[in-house]
Design an enzyme around this catalytic site. Sequence first.
Site, PDB file in Angstrom:
ATOM      1  N   GLU A   1       0.691  12.315 -11.603  1.00 45.94           N
ATOM      2  CA  GLU A   1       0.370  13.444 -12.474  1.00 45.94           C
ATOM      3  C   GLU A   1       1.079  14.695 -11.992  1.00 45.94           C
ATOM      4  O   GLU A   1       0.831  15.172 -10.883  1.00 45.94           O
ATOM      5  CB  GLU A   1      -1.141  13.692 -12.511  1.00 45.94           C
ATOM      6  CG  GLU A   1      -1.516  14.878 -13.385  1.00 45.94           C
ATOM      7  CD  GLU A   1      -2.997  15.175 -13.398  1.00 45.94           C
ATOM      8  OE1 GLU A   1      -3.381  16.237 -13.910  1.00 45.94           O
ATOM      9  OE2 GLU A   1      -3.769  14.339 -12.893  1.00 45.94           O
TER      10      GLU A   1
ATOM     11  N   LYS B   1     -19.462   1.612  -7.172  1.00 40.28           N
ATOM     12  CA  LYS B   1     -18.416   1.696  -8.192  1.00 40.28           C
ATOM     13  C   LYS B   1     -18.964   1.893  -9.604  1.00 40.28           C
ATOM     14  O   LYS B   1     -18.353   1.468 -10.584  1.00 40.28           O
ATOM     15  CB  LYS B   1     -17.516   0.447  -8.146  1.00 40.28           C
ATOM     16  CG  LYS B   1     -16.861   0.253  -6.787  1.00 40.28           C
ATOM     17  CD  LYS B   1     -16.112  -1.056  -6.682  1.00 40.28           C
ATOM     18  CE  LYS B   1     -15.566  -1.236  -5.270  1.00 40.28           C
ATOM     19  NZ  LYS B   1     -14.910  -2.527  -5.066  1.00 40.28           N
TER      20      LYS B   1
ATOM     21  N   ASP C   1     -10.587   2.272  -1.267  1.00 41.12           N
ATOM     22  CA  ASP C   1     -10.811   1.511  -2.498  1.00 41.12           C
ATOM     23  C   ASP C   1     -10.791   2.490  -3.670  1.00 41.12           C
ATOM     24  O   ASP C   1     -11.722   3.293  -3.814  1.00 41.12           O
ATOM     25  CB  ASP C   1     -12.154   0.794  -2.422  1.00 41.12           C
ATOM     26  CG  ASP C   1     -12.370  -0.176  -3.582  1.00 41.12           C
ATOM     27  OD1 ASP C   1     -11.669  -0.041  -4.597  1.00 41.12           O
ATOM     28  OD2 ASP C   1     -13.236  -1.053  -3.458  1.00 41.12           O
TER      29      ASP C   1
END
Length: 591
Positions: free
Chosen positions: A270, A402, A478
Site C-alpha cells: 500500500e 483469529k 501470523d
Amino acid sequence: MVALRRRSIKGSHLQEMQPKAGQNSHSHSPKASDALPLPLYLTNAVFFTLFFSVVYYLLLRWREKIRNSTPLHVVTLSEISAIVAFVASFIYLLGFFGIGFVQSLIIPRASHDEILDDDEIMDDFDRVMLKEDSRPAPCAAAPPSDVFKVASPLSANKIIDDQLPPPGTVLPLPSEDEEIVKSVLDGKIPSYALESKLGDCRRAAAIRREALQRATGKSLAGLPLEGFDYDAILGQCCEMPVGYVQIPVGIAGPLLLDGREYSVPMATTEGCLVASTNRGCKAIYASGGATSVLLRDGMTRAPVVRFATAKRAADLKLFLEDPRNFEALSLVFNSSSRFGRLQSIKCAIAGKNLYIRFSCSTGDAMGMNMVSKGVQNVMDFLNNEFPDMDVIGISGNYCSDKKPAAVNWIEGRGKSVVCEAIIKEDVVKKVLKTDVASLVELNMLKNLTGSAMAGALGGFNAHASNLVSAIYIATGQDPAQNVESSHCVTMMEAVNDGKDLHISVSMPSIEVGTIGGGTQLASQSACLNLLGVKGASKEAPGSNSRLLASIVAGTVLAGELSLMSALAAGQLVRSHMKYNRSSKDVSKLSS
C-alpha cells in the site's frame, strides 16, 4: 532515510558502475584532490603546509604594520602572493574536507526533517526523496543488466549477468524429474509426498510446480522459485510449496519509544503507508518520544466440553474456579513446557456445555501450540475427576483466535499494551499541518462516535490493522491474528491549556512472538534482528516478545497520528492519488 540509502550505496563494494561505449573507463567527476598531479596524501600535505605558512607570514606582516602605523591596505608583491596562496589553499581544503563535513552534519538531519507529509505530500519530500531516484524507469523496474555487475572473489566461479535467467524463469527439468512429474499427474505419487520421497525440498517444489502448470494449463512464470530455502519451511511453515511471493519492506522511523530508537520494518504493497507512519514517527520524535506500558501477557486457549446434564457442567465450572484447585491444575499444565505457565481459568456455561478459557504465559513464543499442549494435559487430568466429561474440541472459539470477539477486547489475549505521547503544538502545526482542536474533534466523531454508530468491536481507531499487518508480515508473525491484534481504541485530548495534544492507543490483544513459526525464516529473522528482538531472551524469557508488542503499539500510535492529521487537513485523497496509484500504462503490460 535518504542518508541511510546513500551510505548503503557508498559502502557497497560489490557493485561497480560500468563505462558506457566510447567513454573512458577511468573518467570521473573533478574533485578538489585533483588539483595537483600528486598522490592524495602528498597533495593534502602541500596545501596544509601552504595554508598555515601563508597565514603565519601574513599575521607577522600585519602585526609589524600595526606597530609601525602602516596602513594594512598597502601591500607588497610578497604579501599579494601570500594572499593568493592563502585563498587557493583555503578553497582546496574547503572543497576536500569542508563539504564532506558539512554534509555529514546536514544530510542525516535533513533525512529526518524532510520526511513525507501525508497530508499534502510536501514539496520538500519531492526534493529529498524523489531526487534520490531520478531513473527514467519506474521504481519497480530492475536496472539495466549492464549498469551493475557483481564481482566475485573467485574468478573461476565468476557469474555473468547475461547468463542468468530473468526473474520467474524456471529451468527445464532433468529427464528423471520428468518421469516424476508424469507420476504426479497420473496420481501414482501424491504431490504432498514429494519432499519425503525425494529428500530434496527445492527439487520437490520444482516438480510440484511443473505438475501444477501442466494440470491447470496456467503459467506460474511470474512466481519466483529460486532463491528460497525450502528446507526451512518443511513441516512447520507451509506445505506443498511451488514458489514464494515477494513483498517490499519499507522502514519507518526512528520511532522514539521508552527512550530508545527503533527502525520499524513494514512489509506492505500500500503506497503512502510507510511514508505516513514515518511522518508520525517524526512528530513523536520531535515531541520527546512515546511511552508504553505492558498491562497483561497471557495467551489463551478454550476447549469446549459436554456433559449429560447442565448440573454436571456447573460442577466442573465450580471445580475449575475454586482457588484451592488452581495449584494442582497449574502443576499439570506447567509440566508440559519450560516456559508455559498457567495464569488463570475462566469458564462460561451454555446449557450442558462448558467453555473453559485458559490464560497462560508463553515466554518469547506466540504460544498457541505451547498452550494447546498444556491444556490437553489438563483435560486428561480432569477426565479422572469427571469421567463423564466429553471433550468436543480443544478449541471452542471462546479463546478467541483469529476472530473479532468481545472477550479479547475485554479480557485481553497475548500482550495488552497502552502507548501514549504528548505532541507539542508547534509540531502539530509544522509537521502534521493541522491543529490540536481539529484532531480532538475528528477523533471523537470518527474513531469514537462513528465506530459506535457502526457497531464496531475493537475498531475504535483509524487504521491500526494497517500497521499491525505490515509489521506482522515483515517479522514472521501470523497475519491472520491481525484480526484481534488490531483491536485498538485511539484517544486524543488537548492538554497544557489546550496547546498540546495527548494521544494514546490501547491495544488489549497483541499476539506476537520472536521464536517459532515464520520468525526463523531468513528475511523475517533479519527484520526481528533490526528491532533487537530476534530469538528468545536468555536473560529475561519473554522480554523480546513483550518489547515487540510495545513496538507494534508505538508504530500504531505513529500511524494513527499521521492519518488523522491528513484527514483533519483534508489532504488524504491527494496524497493517495499521487503516491498510491501506478503510473504504468497497463494496456502495454497485457500485450
